[in-house]
Design a protein around this motif. Structure first.
Motif, PDB file in Angstrom:
ATOM      1  N   GLU A 134      -2.007   9.909  -0.244  1.00 43.96           N
ATOM      2  CA  GLU A 134      -2.964   9.402  -1.229  1.00 43.96           C
ATOM      3  C   GLU A 134      -3.514  10.580  -2.036  1.00 43.96           C
ATOM      4  OE1 GLU A 134      -4.802   6.365  -2.893  1.00 43.96           O
ATOM      5  OE2 GLU A 134      -4.531   5.837  -0.792  1.00 43.96           O
ATOM      6  N   SER A 147       1.475   9.176  -6.095  1.00 44.16           N
ATOM      7  CA  SER A 147       1.662  10.570  -5.689  1.00 44.16           C
ATOM      8  C   SER A 147       2.882  11.198  -6.354  1.00 44.16           C
ATOM      9  CB  SER A 147       1.730  10.692  -4.166  1.00 44.16           C
ATOM     10  OG  SER A 147       2.825   9.992  -3.642  1.00 44.16           O
ATOM     11  N   GLU A 192       0.834  -1.213   0.000  1.00 46.98           N
ATOM     12  CA  GLU A 192       0.000   0.000   0.000  1.00 46.98           C
ATOM     13  C   GLU A 192       0.865   1.259   0.000  1.00 46.98           C
ATOM     14  OE1 GLU A 192      -3.743   1.973  -0.058  1.00 46.98           O
ATOM     15  OE2 GLU A 192      -3.009   0.018  -0.663  1.00 46.98           O
ATOM     16  N   ILE A 217       0.973   4.230  -2.977  1.00 49.76           N
ATOM     17  CA  ILE A 217       0.864   5.670  -2.709  1.00 49.76           C
ATOM     18  C   ILE A 217       2.112   6.389  -3.205  1.00 49.76           C
ATOM     19  CG2 ILE A 217       0.763   7.402  -0.864  1.00 49.76           C
ATOM     20  CD1 ILE A 217      -1.005   5.352   0.706  1.00 49.76           C
ATOM     21  N   GLU A 270      -3.354   6.299   4.458  1.00 47.62           N
ATOM     22  CA  GLU A 270      -3.654   7.435   3.588  1.00 47.62           C
ATOM     23  C   GLU A 270      -2.415   8.266   3.274  1.00 47.62           C
ATOM     24  OE1 GLU A 270      -6.894   9.516   5.502  1.00 47.62           O
ATOM     25  OE2 GLU A 270      -8.323   7.985   4.873  1.00 47.62           O
ATOM     26  N   GLY A 271      -1.304   7.975   3.952  1.00 45.86           N
ATOM     27  CA  GLY A 271      -0.068   8.692   3.684  1.00 45.86           C
ATOM     28  C   GLY A 271       1.055   8.150   4.545  1.00 45.86           C
TER      29      GLY A 271
END
Length: 140
Positions: free
Chosen positions: A75, A20, A12, A16, A59-60
């Motif tokens: 993300e 990104s 994951e 990202i 998410e980051g």
């Protein structure tokens, strides 16, 4: 919630990282990031990494080598919601000084770091991409 990276996070985190980077660096050919994917995937677990997790979804994340920030990655659809700032604030609590490199053409990132009291110390050429980058420092 911000927590330490676990090896199960690798897939994951790498997704990202790739998405990104491609979005933030439109001035660098997408193939550069894809060609470096496996190398980064191999060395990333050796860095100090903190992930930002919400409802058990990453998410980051921020990656460091000592007090050098290798990058803050969020993300794409979660950007500009404070996740990058939360990650940066988290590492600012752990380190009295930080440094990083950011591409001059990545205007959003440059402005973000300047807002967070990072100062441009040097301008140099990244030989891998032929892009100008800033060396920026922050001190408590």
């Amino acid at each position: 919630m911000i927590r330490k990276f676990e090896i199960d996070d690798l897939q994951e985190v790498m997704r990202i990282w790739l998405e990104s980077n491609i979005k933030a660096h439109h001035f660098i050919n997408e193939s550069y990031w894809k060609e470096n994917y496996e190398t980064v995937k191999e060395i990333l677990p050796n860095a100090t990494i903190f992930v930002y997790e919400n409802n058990e979804k990453i998410e980051g994340f921020v990656g460091l080598a000592d007090n050098y920030i290798a990058g803050i990655f969020v993300e794409n659809e979660k950007q500009s919601k404070g996740i990058g700032k939360d990650l940066l604030d988290y590492v600012k609590e752990k380190y009295p000084s930080l440094s990083l490199k950011v591409y001059k053409n990545n205007i959003r990132a440059v402005q973000f770091y300047q807002r967070e009291n990072f100062v441009v110390k040097e301008e140099q050429l990244d030989r891998n991409t032929n892009e100008v980058e800033y060396v920026m420092d922050w001190e408590l």
